[in-house]
Design an enzyme around this catalytic site. Structure first.
Site, mmCIF file in Angstrom:
data_model
loop_
_atom_site.group_PDB
_atom_site.id
_atom_site.type_symbol
_atom_site.label_atom_id
_atom_site.label_comp_id
_atom_site.label_asym_id
_atom_site.label_seq_id
_atom_site.Cartn_x
_atom_site.Cartn_y
_atom_site.Cartn_z
ATOM 1 N N GLU A 1 62.731 21.639 77.338
ATOM 2 C CA GLU A 1 64.094 21.574 77.844
ATOM 3 C C GLU A 1 64.842 20.577 76.960
ATOM 4 O O GLU A 1 64.359 19.457 76.762
ATOM 5 C CB GLU A 1 64.073 21.087 79.300
ATOM 6 C CG GLU A 1 65.445 21.148 79.900
ATOM 7 C CD GLU A 1 65.494 20.710 81.359
ATOM 8 O OE1 GLU A 1 64.426 20.540 81.985
ATOM 9 O OE2 GLU A 1 66.617 20.546 81.842
ATOM 10 N N ARG B 1 48.312 17.188 81.600
ATOM 11 C CA ARG B 1 49.258 16.473 80.748
ATOM 12 C C ARG B 1 48.536 15.362 80.004
ATOM 13 O O ARG B 1 47.523 14.842 80.474
ATOM 14 C CB ARG B 1 50.319 15.765 81.595
ATOM 15 C CG ARG B 1 51.161 16.610 82.447
ATOM 16 C CD ARG B 1 52.067 15.732 83.295
ATOM 17 N NE ARG B 1 53.196 15.241 82.534
ATOM 18 C CZ ARG B 1 54.309 15.931 82.331
ATOM 19 N NH1 ARG B 1 54.437 17.145 82.828
ATOM 20 N NH2 ARG B 1 55.302 15.428 81.644
ATOM 21 N N LYS C 1 60.668 12.033 80.623
ATOM 22 C CA LYS C 1 61.923 11.977 79.869
ATOM 23 C C LYS C 1 62.994 11.209 80.631
ATOM 24 O O LYS C 1 63.853 10.587 80.026
ATOM 25 C CB LYS C 1 62.396 13.392 79.538
ATOM 26 C CG LYS C 1 61.663 13.944 78.324
ATOM 27 C CD LYS C 1 62.280 15.227 77.842
ATOM 28 C CE LYS C 1 61.789 16.383 78.669
ATOM 29 N NZ LYS C 1 62.216 17.690 78.156
HETATM 30 P P1 ATP Z 1 59.548 15.624 81.813
HETATM 31 O O1 ATP Z 1 58.874 15.970 83.126
HETATM 32 O O2 ATP Z 1 59.270 14.273 81.308
HETATM 33 O O3 ATP Z 1 61.001 15.981 81.781
HETATM 34 P P2 ATP Z 1 58.845 18.158 80.913
HETATM 35 O O4 ATP Z 1 57.483 18.623 81.144
HETATM 36 O O5 ATP Z 1 59.854 18.655 81.881
HETATM 37 O O6 ATP Z 1 58.854 16.590 80.787
HETATM 38 P P3 ATP Z 1 59.652 19.943 78.891
HETATM 39 O O7 ATP Z 1 60.691 19.772 77.876
HETATM 40 O O8 ATP Z 1 59.893 20.924 79.968
HETATM 41 O O9 ATP Z 1 59.362 18.505 79.476
HETATM 42 O O10 ATP Z 1 58.248 20.214 78.215
HETATM 43 C C1 ATP Z 1 58.026 21.233 77.285
HETATM 44 C C2 ATP Z 1 56.568 21.580 77.284
HETATM 45 O O11 ATP Z 1 55.793 20.428 76.977
HETATM 46 C C3 ATP Z 1 56.117 22.066 78.641
HETATM 47 O O12 ATP Z 1 55.307 23.199 78.456
HETATM 48 C C4 ATP Z 1 55.360 20.920 79.209
HETATM 49 O O13 ATP Z 1 54.347 21.367 80.064
HETATM 50 C C5 ATP Z 1 54.805 20.240 77.954
HETATM 51 N N1 ATP Z 1 54.609 18.822 78.206
HETATM 52 C C6 ATP Z 1 55.517 17.930 78.630
HETATM 53 N N2 ATP Z 1 54.963 16.725 78.808
HETATM 54 C C7 ATP Z 1 53.658 16.838 78.467
HETATM 55 C C8 ATP Z 1 52.537 15.942 78.447
HETATM 56 N N3 ATP Z 1 52.653 14.677 78.800
HETATM 57 N N4 ATP Z 1 51.345 16.428 78.040
HETATM 58 C C9 ATP Z 1 51.219 17.715 77.669
HETATM 59 N N5 ATP Z 1 52.214 18.602 77.678
HETATM 60 C C10 ATP Z 1 53.425 18.183 78.073
HETATM 61 MG MG MG Z 2 60.018 20.838 82.206
#
Ligand code: ATP
Ligand code: MG
Length: 554
Positions: free
Chosen positions: A35, A261, A271
């Site tokens: 995102e 994660r 984020k």
């Molecule tokens: P946040 O919850 O901090 O906003 P997010 O998971 O919503 O992070 P996205 O931009 O949606 O962030 O993530 C893109 C991809 O990266 C998704 O498939 C997510 O599962 C993966 N991802 C995000 N954070 C991690 C992490 N700490 N370890 C592994 N994969 C991750």
């Molecule tokens: Mg997300």
């Protein structure tokens, strides 16, 4: 650094192998779906290495798809940074960049299809009422009074939503599934909401936006994704993922698989929290070298190979875990020990005057790497006045102290043996200058009369060396799991950045960003890509020479 040779194995690759063997799929198509509401962090690197790595190893394809359904929080700056970080990590997406917003027309049509099938309805309860009606984990929810509206009415109201006929929060589209489901996500989840917000891709074309759960599965199917890999918190959402795809007319049936994660000690990975650090000026930006972001690690001096290697070493499982900072650091240390040229810098200078050395600077030739002659050598000027580290001199010391002591000898790295004869002090009694003599017959050899000189210290010419700001970084937080604190800002490490005014050898005048050096005895460094200039050098310490974490923790 060449990534370690063997292909990784993990449960996801096992599933893919089985799907290819059974003929369920003839090729693999993955996607990385960030995102654009922040910069990518090391957790994303895990997902990037997994998705793009699979595509590479199986000669498949991997899309970069911006999951852009929250116009208020998203920004084109994030889109650009994400593209550049993915490429810097060494990966290239197949075809054009995808945006979920490319599919807004199709998504709308699928929503209409669900309404026509009696599987979605326009809700007019407000958010609080919706929450109330939803029930809890132990209690089933209640049906909304709007749940059994006729199809025609739902179609007209959904159309009205799209045309801007509802204020934000006064109507939404919900799937009609099961208000008693043990999976909360299946209790008539919201599919569309009203937002009068300008979107970075679609402008003001839409005032209704689809929710993640509705968008993601359809985007995957439209792109022909075979294996949709996401993190464990979406485990329950898989029910909804499958429900949506089963109930609309779409051919492709991608399957979602979840992995744990990456959590890293002494930092935060959400984020929202990273954004707060930036907007509240608690760090200098998303690329502050203390941030766990890709751009922060890059600016700090991490190589993309070291991050890929880290992702390989931590592996991919379903186990929740917390990785030690030391394991990330050992990846960069292994890389730089092999590949970084050596140089000398003094972080906390004290002057040493060599009284029996007269005349011009003597150019000494010093190897750039102790074990790699192919990395060549450089000239280092030796002059009458040099700087050494303040901590490398003591007026008195016991035998364990292998550096310079008053009345004793030490070797200046790559140069001569010097003997401290006397010191000058300021009014407060601090040593300001050390006066020495040197033995001119000790360049590249031991003293002729068999005197043993054990210690070797680094130094920089006082007249030829270059002043440099040297930034030493430590963990950003004082506790291993700052996210678990009530207020994570309260546990920011006040000593996470220490700035030294040091001096570096003149060969570093044209040091380039992202080129690593091992400064003898003090760690691995690189020029700061933003703040360094030829007349005002700034170096970042990427990592120390040894793992000091083990003794910090208990
Ligand atoms: P946040 O919850 O901090 O906003 P997010 O998971 O919503 O992070 P996205 O931009 O949606 O962030 O993530 C893109 C991809 O990266 C998704 O498939 C997510 O599962 C993966 N991802 C995000 N954070 C991690 C992490 N700490 N370890 C592994 N994969 C991750
Ligand atoms: Mg997300």
């Amino acid at each position: 650094m060449s990534d370690s040779e063997a292909r990784p194995t993990n449960f996801i690759r096992n599933i893919i192998d089985a799907d290819l063997d059974s003929g369920k799929h003839s090729s693999v198509h993955t996607r990385f779906p960030p995102e654009p509401n922040g910069y990518l962090h090391i957790g994303h690197a895990k997902s990037i290495c997994l998705n793009f790595g699979i595509a590479q190893d199986y000669q498949g394809q991997c899309n970069l798809r911006f999951d852009d359904t929250n116009p208020e929080k998203e920004d084109i700056e994030y889109v650009e940074s994400i593209k550049s970080d993915v490429q810097w990590l060494g990966f290239q997406w197949d075809g054009d960049i995808c945006y979920s917003s490319n599919y807004f027309d199709q998504l709308y049509a699928y929503a209409v299809e669900l309404i026509e099938k009696g599987l979605a309805y326009v809700e007019e309860l407000n958010a609080e009422q919706i929450r109330e009606y939803r029930g809890t984990l132990t209690q089933p929810g209640k049906h909304s009074p709007y749940r059994d509206r006729p199809v025609e009415e739902n179609l007209a109201l959904f159309e009205k939503m799209r045309e801007g006929g509802f204020e934000e929060g006064t109507a939404c589209l919900r799937a009609k599934i099961d208000m008693a489901s043990p999976f909360m996500v299946m209790r008539d989840p919201v599919l569309y909401r009203v937002r009068f917000a300008e979107h970075h891709q679609t402008g003001d074309k839409w005032c209704i936006y689809p929710m993640y759960d509705f968008t993601h599965c359809i985007s995957d199917a439209l792109e022909g994704i075979t294996h949709s890999l996401c993190t464990l918190e979406f485990q329950d959402n898989r029910r909804l993922y499958d429900w949506v795809l089963e109930n609309i007319s779409i051919e492709c049936q991608p399957h979602q698989y979840e992995f744990s994660r990456l959590n890293l000690e002494y930092t935060v990975m959400s984020k929202r929290k990273l954004n707060q650090l930036v907007t509240d000026n608690l760090v200098s930006g998303w690329d502050d070298p203390r941030m766990p972001t890709i751009s922060g690690l890059r600016r700090r001096g991490f190589t993309s190979a070291s991050i890929r290697e880290f992702c390989k070493r931590i592996g991919v499982t379903k186990q929740e875990n917390m990785i030690e900072m030391g394991s990330l650091e050992s990846c960069i240390r292994d890389d730089l020990n092999e590949n970084a040229a050596r140089a000398m810098a003094v972080l906390d200078p004290i002057k040493l005057v060599i009284e029996n050395f007269d005349g011009e600077a003597e150019q000494l030739t010093v190897a750039n790497h102790p074990n790699k002659p192919e990395m060549g050598s450089r000239n280092v000027p030796f002059t009458r006045e040099v700087f050494i580290e303040r901590e490398d001199f003591r007026e008195e010391a016991n035998k364990k102290y292998k550096r310079l002591v008053l009345g004793k000898e030490v070797r200046l790295r790559g140069a001569y043996v010097v003997k401290a004869e006397r010191v000058e002090k300021d009014e407060a009694g601090n040593v300001t200058t050390i006066y020495c003599t040197y033995d001119a017959d000790t360049l590249g050899k031991n003293p002729a009369d068999g005197r043993k000189v054990k210690g070797v210290i680094h130094w920089v010419s006082a007249s030829e060396g270059l002043p440099a700001e040297i930034r030493l970084y430590d963990r950003l937080f004082t506790v291993p799991n700052p996210a678990a604190e009530d207020d994570f800002v309260a546990v920011i490490n006040p000593e996470s950045l220490i700035v030294k005014q040091g001096v570096v050898e003149p060969s570093l005048v044209n040091a380039e960003a992202e080129v690593a050096y091992q400064f003898e005895r003090t760690g691995y460094f690189c020029v700061d890509s933003k703040d360094s200039a030829a007349d005002k050098l700034v170096f970042n310490r990427t990592v120390g020479l040894r793992d000091t974490w083990a003794k910090i923790g208990d």
